[in-house]
Design an enzyme around this catalytic site. Structure first.
Site, PDB file in Angstrom:
ATOM      1  N   GLU A  69     -10.154   2.115   3.416  1.00  0.00           N
ATOM      2  CA  GLU A  69      -9.820   3.523   2.500  1.00  0.00           C
ATOM      3  C   GLU A  69     -11.032   3.921   2.036  1.00  0.00           C
ATOM      4  OE1 GLU A  69      -7.414   3.439  -1.654  1.00  0.00           O
ATOM      5  OE2 GLU A  69      -6.430   2.752   0.135  1.00  0.00           O
TER       6      GLU A  69
ATOM      7  N   LYS B  42      -4.921  -6.593   3.426  1.00  0.00           N
ATOM      8  CA  LYS B  42      -4.678  -5.527   2.258  1.00  0.00           C
ATOM      9  C   LYS B  42      -6.068  -5.269   1.663  1.00  0.00           C
ATOM     10  CE  LYS B  42      -2.823  -2.441  -0.373  1.00  0.00           C
ATOM     11  NZ  LYS B  42      -3.787  -2.297  -1.377  1.00  0.00           N
TER      12      LYS B  42
ATOM     13  N   SER C 115       0.854  -1.275   0.055  1.00  0.00           N
ATOM     14  CA  SER C 115      -0.250   0.075  -0.066  1.00  0.00           C
ATOM     15  C   SER C 115       0.821   1.350  -0.051  1.00  0.00           C
ATOM     16  CB  SER C 115      -0.784  -0.083   1.174  1.00  0.00           C
ATOM     17  OG  SER C 115      -1.738   1.346   1.188  1.00  0.00           O
TER      18      SER C 115
ATOM     19  N   HIS D 227      -7.892  -3.192   4.361  1.00  0.00           N
ATOM     20  CA  HIS D 227      -7.179  -2.116   4.220  1.00  0.00           C
ATOM     21  C   HIS D 227      -8.033  -1.344   3.445  1.00  0.00           C
ATOM     22  CE1 HIS D 227      -4.293   0.658   2.321  1.00  0.00           C
ATOM     23  NE2 HIS D 227      -3.913   0.907   3.647  1.00  0.00           N
ATOM     24  N   ASN D 228      -8.042  -1.608   2.103  1.00  0.00           N
ATOM     25  CA  ASN D 228      -8.618  -0.734   1.111  1.00  0.00           C
ATOM     26  C   ASN D 228     -10.364  -0.487   1.326  1.00  0.00           C
ATOM     27  OD1 ASN D 228      -5.947  -1.415  -0.188  1.00  0.00           O
ATOM     28  ND2 ASN D 228      -7.040  -1.842  -2.096  1.00  0.00           N
TER      29      ASN D 228
END
Length: 480
Positions: free
Chosen positions: A193, A186, A131, A189-190
């Site tokens: 986001e 990940k 990232s 995480h996105n």
């Protein structure tokens, strides 16, 4: 030439930048790309950017043979079939004990499938979330490697230097866990986001549409916010965006950007996983729905003609008070978004037996990545205080902060509703908080309805066991 320390295949901008980062940290690297012009371009960049030890190869055999044993090759190619094709190309030349690392945004189950397939050939495999975008790849990303621990140890020394460095907490990398855990983390995480970006967009919309702030004022507000508890990469770049003029016309560039948000799939995967795990993630879901609705640009233009009218209350707005209320509402909503993301990770870790450390995840997100924020240090400390925290909302510090901000939060949501401005992320966050904090919800009625039409039974608050009532017969008899 001497053998290189590591190889990288896939030289789009992310791949090029990561290769240059690795070389700049003192590790000679071999690079390969199916389109050979990308290889030459990368080698040329390495010369221009400091004669970095980057060595290009136009065929996979010479590429693989140029790397010291046990060989480690990072792939940065498009998720799905291209990954399998690249693995097949590389594996033909790799030997037992060598390692392949997928640095793309891959579906975690694909990583687990590939790890098993590679194991049958004596090869090691890692799925590593990366990232930070192009800038992060070049200067220091947040790295989330999962899979073979033996493979991780092969390149731990490289990753510790290549990752973003945060003075008070070290390199933004850690071994995440087994299987596809790195890719899963990940992915979430996105998803976080997505929620973060949507909440910021709603803050902008309320300030602009209701508060009538100009772009210059918005730049000032977001710049000021970036000095306090909202300090983060996304707030910083938002302030920057408001200050950029349109070089091809008059006014500001942000006003010329089409209101249609793209996506690559990780947000959708996050919401699908939340549903599979029965984890409530309404803020993240609202952000995904908002992207879907933004894509209906032509339909929205036609709908705006049908539903014409002035939806504003026409009442005067105290700008200073509104700015402060929106700041507090944004912060409180943000807590909910992160709480939901962490709960998804926690539930998946429990299901798969990954044993993920949520505080450590917050630590490696403090630098390099898109959601990096000062706020993450507080999240790390919350999980350090209580690794088994049921929900971030009930950490004593965060609980107090939400209580202190809820009045402003409610004012912003009500003001937006009364002025016809949609705030799906903030509204969903507030509803999440209001549902979670109540010891009794109207779910009793829903369960009674389920028992009425489907005999699904129900539990009682005053005695144990499962019960079924002939609601229809009782209701019919009462009407006779």
């Amino acid at each position: 030439m001497a053998l290189t320390r590591i190889g990288l295949a896939g030289l789009a901008v992310m791949g090029q930048n990561l290769a240059l980062n690795i070389a700049e940290k003192g590790f000679p690297i071999s690079v390969y790309n199916r389109t050979t012009s990308k290889v030459d371009e990368t080698v040329q960049r390495a010369k221009v950017e400091g004669n970095l030890p980057v060595y290009g190869f136009h065929d996979p055999a010479s590429f693989v043979s140029s790397i010291q044993k046990p060989r480690v090759v990072i792939m940065l190619v498009k998720a799905g079939a291209p990954v399998d094709q690249t693995i097949a190309t590389l594996a033909a030349h790799l030997e037992q004990g060598d390692c392949i690392i997928d640095g793309g945004n891959e579906w975690y189950e694909n990583t687990e499938r590939r790890e098993k397939a590679m194991e049958e050939h004596g090869l090691l495999y890692l799925g590593m979330g990366v990232s930070g975008g192009e800038e992060g790849a070049r200067n220091g990303p947040s790295l989330m490697p999962g899979g073979s621990f033996e493979a991780y140890k092969y390149i731990e020394d490289i990753l510790l230097k290549v990752a973003a460095q945060v003075p008070d907490s070290g390199p933004c990398v850690t071994y995440i866990g087994k299987g596809g855990s790195g890719n899963f983390v990940k992915m979430v995480h996105n998803g976080i986001e997505y929620g973060d970006m949507q909440l910021i967009a709603e803050a902008y919309d309320v300030l602009k549409s209701v508060g009538k702030l100009t772009n210059s004022e918005l730049q000032q507000v977001f710049s000021e916010w970036n000095k306090g508890e909202l300090l983060s990469f996304l707030i910083e770049i938002t302030a920057d965006i408001f200050g950029i003029k349109d070089e091809q016309g008059e006014g500001y560039l942000v006003d010329k950007v089409l209101d249609k948000t793209g996506m690559k799939g990780t947000g959708k995967w996050t919401v699908q996983q939340a549903a599979e795990l029965s984890v409530a993630a309404p803020t993240i879901e609202a952000s995904l729905d908002s992207r879907f609705l933004s894509g209906l640009k032509d339909e929205r233009v036609e709908a705006s003609k049908i539903f014409q009218g002035d939806y504003s209350t026409g009442l005067p707005v105290d700008k200073a008070q509104l700015i402060e209320d929106v700041r507090q509402a944004l912060y409180a909503s943000k807590i909910c978004s992160y709480a939901q993301g962490m709960n998804i990770i926690k539930a998946k870790s429990s299901e798969k037996g990954w044993g993920l450390n949520l505080g450590e995840l917050a630590r490696i997100w403090k630098g390099g990545c898109i959601i990096r924020a000062i706020f993450l240090d507080r999240i790390k400390k919350a999980y350090d205080r209580n690794p088994n925290l049921a929900n971030l909302l009930v950490d004593p510090e965060f609980a107090q902060e939400i209580m202190d901000r809820q009045a402003a939060w409610r004012r912003v949501v009500c003001l937006a509703i009364n002025n016809g401005v949609s705030t799906p992320g903030m509204s969903a966050s507030l509803a999440y908080f209001d549902s979670y904090r109540r010891d009794r919800l109207p779910a009793n009625l829903v369960q009674a309805q389920r028992d009425y039409f489907g005999a699904h039974t129900y539990e009682r608050v005053d005695m144990s066991g499962s019960y079924h009532t002939e609601w229809f017969k009782i209701a019919r008899n009462s009407k006779i």
